[in-house]
Design an enzyme around this catalytic site. Structure first.
Site, PDB file in Angstrom:
ATOM      1  N   GLY A  29       0.790  -1.227   0.000  1.00 38.35           N
ATOM      2  CA  GLY A  29       0.000   0.000   0.000  1.00 38.35           C
ATOM      3  C   GLY A  29       0.820   1.273   0.000  1.00 38.35           C
ATOM      4  O   GLY A  29       0.285   2.353  -0.231  1.00 38.35           O
ATOM      5  N   CYS A 238     -27.640  -9.075 -16.394  1.00 38.19           N
ATOM      6  CA  CYS A 238     -27.032  -8.760 -17.690  1.00 38.19           C
ATOM      7  C   CYS A 238     -27.995  -9.183 -18.796  1.00 38.19           C
ATOM      8  O   CYS A 238     -28.507 -10.306 -18.788  1.00 38.19           O
ATOM      9  CB  CYS A 238     -25.701  -9.491 -17.843  1.00 38.19           C
ATOM     10  SG  CYS A 238     -25.034  -9.426 -19.519  1.00 38.19           S
ATOM     11  N   CYS A 241     -26.113 -12.247 -20.832  1.00 37.66           N
ATOM     12  CA  CYS A 241     -25.791 -13.566 -20.259  1.00 37.66           C
ATOM     13  C   CYS A 241     -26.617 -13.854 -19.004  1.00 37.66           C
ATOM     14  O   CYS A 241     -26.500 -14.922 -18.415  1.00 37.66           O
ATOM     15  CB  CYS A 241     -24.307 -13.679 -19.945  1.00 37.66           C
ATOM     16  SG  CYS A 241     -23.809 -12.830 -18.433  1.00 37.66           S
ATOM     17  N   CYS A 263     -22.796  -6.964 -19.046  1.00 40.22           N
ATOM     18  CA  CYS A 263     -21.568  -7.124 -18.268  1.00 40.22           C
ATOM     19  C   CYS A 263     -20.472  -6.214 -18.797  1.00 40.22           C
ATOM     20  O   CYS A 263     -20.265  -6.126 -20.007  1.00 40.22           O
ATOM     21  CB  CYS A 263     -21.047  -8.558 -18.379  1.00 40.22           C
ATOM     22  SG  CYS A 263     -22.089  -9.779 -17.590  1.00 40.22           S
ATOM     23  N   CYS A 269     -18.734 -12.455 -19.728  1.00 36.97           N
ATOM     24  CA  CYS A 269     -20.056 -12.485 -20.359  1.00 36.97           C
ATOM     25  C   CYS A 269     -20.074 -13.483 -21.519  1.00 36.97           C
ATOM     26  O   CYS A 269     -20.989 -14.295 -21.648  1.00 36.97           O
ATOM     27  CB  CYS A 269     -20.410 -11.084 -20.859  1.00 36.97           C
ATOM     28  SG  CYS A 269     -22.128 -10.883 -21.343  1.00 36.97           S
TER      29      CYS A 269
END
Lengths: 294, 362, 199
Positions: A29, A238, A241, A263, A269
């Site tokens: 980080g 979606c 899909c 998606c 997808c």
């Protein structure tokens, strides 16, 4: 292209970046300054990610590049072509086949494994930058682990809007020490960074910073007890899909307010569609869509 | 039915072909040669070399041609090329005192050793469009200087300096010179790093900052001590050679600005200075750089920093036009994932708003 | 002197990349054993894996320090020649420290620990060891570790756990270690903590 080295960067530059990557891994980080080079693509268009990818890439790697989750967005196409040309590595759109994935703005929907490295393109690596524009100040705040400013900002959002008004580049705390900008991924993706199997590297070329999240590192989105972190939720599945488990792009289909949601992760997808999942607006069977496969 | 957009690769390829076509333009107009750009748009070449940080006229001219005259794009091309070049060594510091001067003016003395030499300048031209240039025009040969052997031209700063009236140049202690292309910028930045940053900085940015100091945002009472333009030899140390080897000459513009004096009860007052240097003939940028250099030295002279030009982090972080243009223009890239996240939150908040004040919402 | 010098990487671009990836994997997963096979035949007692990591990471921009058992001989000449890195006598000035745990004393506080604003300006210690393994050693927790890992390094100084606790207490300052056996490496970044002593 023989005038250029494997993966474009010269070896000295790669060594410098590699040393920065190792320190970034050792202090999760924390933003390691590095002597970012001028790349043959504009700053702000992924030069940090490209330099990190170029420095870790070997001849046996398989590279996937996504932008907004999609393999076929123009900048993803351009960066993938850059590495295909300068490194001659195998490229793929399949998340599971890739060993190195360079991304802009998304974490792939498919879970990553221990053999994979996710490289993020980062525009502004400093999570405190919009609260304090001076590098000398923010560096001190990180040194002191003084993150009150960030909490004040988030709390002011709640007071004004009833919500934390940050929806992307949502700050996280890494390994309980550094507050980090996860790059402009939607906050929907934030939980995926926590305890991830894969190594995650972040490259900011213009701002000359590299940082990292090693595998299995604690990554917590900042929040408050009375206002816990909440990922974005979608009301629709979606349209292509039928997934209810993915981040969706909104597509405007006409000028009368028509919209559909699909998606953002194209590989996810398309894989689902190939497996027979058909969304409510996907009248065409997968095999009649000739360009869906590469 | 919706089919996800495909074929990005072909679209990019076609866009590049179209770009090449537009660059060339109608084929019945003769194509520009890099030599024409080098010789006839030479000030554009000078700017591209300066901000591209690479002294190579032919390459800069080629970049301008490739960039269709977009100088920032040309600078970017030169920078990206420069990064890939190996480094063989470092030259000796250039001696601008030994410059073969073609232009030299001082605003601080009416006359001085070597005299005032106007040289090739737009100064005092009347800015009237010259329609005769529409046609190819026979240009008369320039007048030649009356004396063939050039007299020595001491730098004005040295003339003032000999009376201890101006701060001395910092002594050369042989310390390694900072290089922001090799080390990440860290603050506070030493003056050599500031000067390197400014020397590569965007001319428009430097000009605006320099101008702002004149209007009171960090005023520093500038006088043009001297501007000189000419050729300076570049020399390098070669292992085994008893003398420094000459590599050739580069054209430089140098500006020595004489500024606001400083002093105290214990120290006699003396002028301070700001310094500007540029490849080629880039007087505007050398002068702007000198103004900003002096402004950035506010801390050194215990001046209150109240103008943007005096703010080191602000100036050094935003001077580079390759960085700036990249980040501004990256807004063209798709951001629909983030925009969707904002839309979702906004819809949620508007929904709550509607639920609590149904009459107020539309 | 250079006539007797051992050769560097046969394929510098790819060999460097492979050595770096091994170091990256090792530091990303503390305690994990990462294979690093190379053709290098470095001067003794430098091991092939340690030599590969050194050649991959050192250059004229950084400095290195050799502990007494490695100093003053072919190892320094080998590293200086192939990398151009500066050798320094003072351990606290070095970006990289090479030592042999079978022969040299270890004092983690004698190396660069970084600065509060720049914890990355700290030393990376390349420690030569006889073996690295997944068993027999103190237990580790921290980033890169799922549950617990083991610091399976031999030989390891008796007071290592105590020294490491001191190093971890300075986090985010501290040194990072790469243990190099002849053909394997094991990483111990400063973020890893030892939670129990070896039995």
């Amino acid at each position: 292209m023989s005038a250029y080295n494997f993966a474009y960067l010269d070896e000295q530059t790669k060594r410098m970046i590699r040393r920065a990557i190792l320190k970034a891994i050792a202090v999760p980080g924390y933003q390691v300054p590095f002597a970012s080079r001028e790349m043959p693509m504009p700053y702000g268009w992924g030069t940090g990610g490209v330099q990190v990818t170029a420095s870790i890439l070997g001849p046996d790697d398989v590279l996937k590049v996504i932008d907004q989750g999609a393999d076929d967005t123009t900048n993803a196409v351009s960066i993938r072509a850059f590495f295909a040309k300068t490194a001659g590595v195998k490229t793929t759109t399949a998340t599971t086949e890739a060993t190195v994935i360079q991304t802009r703005h998304r974490f792939p929907e498919t879970n990553l494994g221990a053999h994979q490295v996710l490289v993020y393109q980062v525009p502004i690596p400093e999570p405190l930058r919009f609260l304090e524009p001076r590098e000398t100040e923010t560096r001190t705040l990180h040194a002191l682990a003084e993150y009150g400013l960030m909490h004040v900002k988030l709390y002011e959002d709640i007071a004004r809007h009833g919500h934390i008004a940050t929806t992307y580049a949502y700050p996280v705390s890494v390994n309980g020490r550094y507050v980090m900008d996860p790059s402009p991924i939607p906050k929907y993706d934030n939980p995926r960074l926590d305890d991830c199997e894969a190594l995650q590297l972040f490259g900011a070329g213009r701002e000359k910073r590299i940082y990292a999240i090693p595998p299995h590192t604690k990554v917590v989105s900042l929040d408050f007890e009375d206002h816990p972190f909440e990922p974005t939720k979608f009301e629709h599945p979606c349209a292509l899909c039928g997934s209810t488990m993915s981040y969706l792009d909104e597509v405007v289909t006409d000028d009368a307010g028509g919209r559909m949601f699909v998606c953002s992760d194209t590989d996810y997808c398309e894989t689902r569609q190939r497996e027979g999942h058909i969304g409510h607006l996907n009248a065409a069977a997968p095999q009649t869509c000739p360009e869906a496969a590469e | 039915m919706y089919v996800a957009v495909k074929g990005g690769e072909r679209a990019i390829e076609n866009a590049h072909r179209l770009l090449a076509d537009k660059r060339r333009g109608p084929r019945d107009v003769p194509e520009l040669t890099p030599a024409q750009i080098d010789e006839q748009l030479s000030l554009a070449v000078d700017r591209v070399m300066s901000e591209g940080s690479l002294y190579d006229r032919a390459l800069a001219a080629l970049a301008i041609k490739q960039a269709r005259g977009d100088l920032i794009e040309a600078i970017f091309l030169v920078r990206a090329y420069r990064t890939t070049l190996p480094r063989f060594g470092y030259s000796h510091p250039l001696d601008t005192g030994a410059m073969q001067v073609r232009r030299r003016i001082s605003a601080t003395y009416k006359d001085l050793p070597g005299g005032q030499v106007l040289g090739p300048t737009f100064d005092y031209t009347h800015r009237l469009i010259d329609f005769s240039l529409m046609e190819q025009d026979a240009v008369p040969a320039p007048a030649t200087a009356p004396h063939a052997a050039q007299t020595a031209m001491p730098r004005v700063a040295d003339i003032i300096g000999s009376g201890d009236m101006i701060e001395a140049s910092p002594p050369d202690e042989g310390a390694p010179v900072s290089d922001l292309t090799r080390d990440p910028l860290a603050f506070p930045a030493p003056r050599d790093l500031c000067l390197q940053n400014l020397a590569r900085g965007d001319e428009g940015f430097l000009l605006a900052l320099g101008y702002s100091t004149q209007r009171g945002y960090g005023r520093n009472h500038p006088f043009v001590g001297e501007i000189r333009l000419g050729e300076v030899q570049v020399e390098v140390e070669v292992e085994g050679l008893p003398f420094a080897a000459p590599l050739g000459a580069v054209t430089l513009t140098e500006c020595q600005m004489v500024n606001q004096f400083v002093g105290s009860k214990t120290e006699a007052p003396k002028f301070t200075r700001g310094y500007g240097l540029s490849f080629g003939q880039c007087e505007r940028r050398a002068m702007s750089m000198a103004l900003v250099d002096r402004a950035l030295r506010a801390g050194e002279f215990e001046e209150e920093r109240k103008g943007p030009a005096q703010d080191e982090e602000f100036v050094l972080s935003h001077s580079d036009n390759v960085q700036a243009t990249g980040f501004v223009e990256h807004l063209k890239l798709p951001h629909y994932v983030d925009f969707q996240a904002e839309l979702a939150l906004l819809r949620e908040m508007r929904g709550e708003n509607h639920a609590s004040h149904p009459e107020a919402a539309e | 002197m250079t006539a007797a010098l051992a050769a560097g990487f046969a394929r510098p671009v790819f060999d460097s990349q492979a050595a770096f990836r091994a170091a990256m994997d090792a530091l990303s997963r503390p305690g994990a054993v990462t294979a690093l096979i190379t053709d290098l035949t470095p001067p003794s007692p430098l091991t092939p894996a340690a030599a590969a990591i050194a050649l991959a990471l050192l250059d004229f921009e950084v400095s290195f320090h050799l502990a007494p058992s490695l100093a003053g001989g072919d190892v320094g000449a080998f590293l200086r020649f192939h990398t151009g890195a500066r050798e320094v006598d003072a351990p606290q000035e070095a970006d990289f420290v090479l030592l042999d745990l079978a022969a040299d004393a270890l004092d983690l506080t004698s190396f660069k620990l970084g600065e509060a604003a720049y914890p990355d300006r700290s030393a990376t210690v390349l420690a030569l060891v006889e073996t690295v393994s997944r068993s027999d050693g103190p237990a580790l927790v921290g980033p890169g570790i799922k549950g617990r890992a083991t610091l399976g390094v031999s030989p390891l100084p008796a007071d290592f756990a105590a020294q490491w606790q001191l190093n971890a207490a300075r986090y985010p300052l501290g040194v990072d270690l790469l243990f190099a056996a002849p053909a394997h490496v094991l990483g111990l970044p400063r973020s890893a903590r030892i939670v129990e002593e070896a039995r």
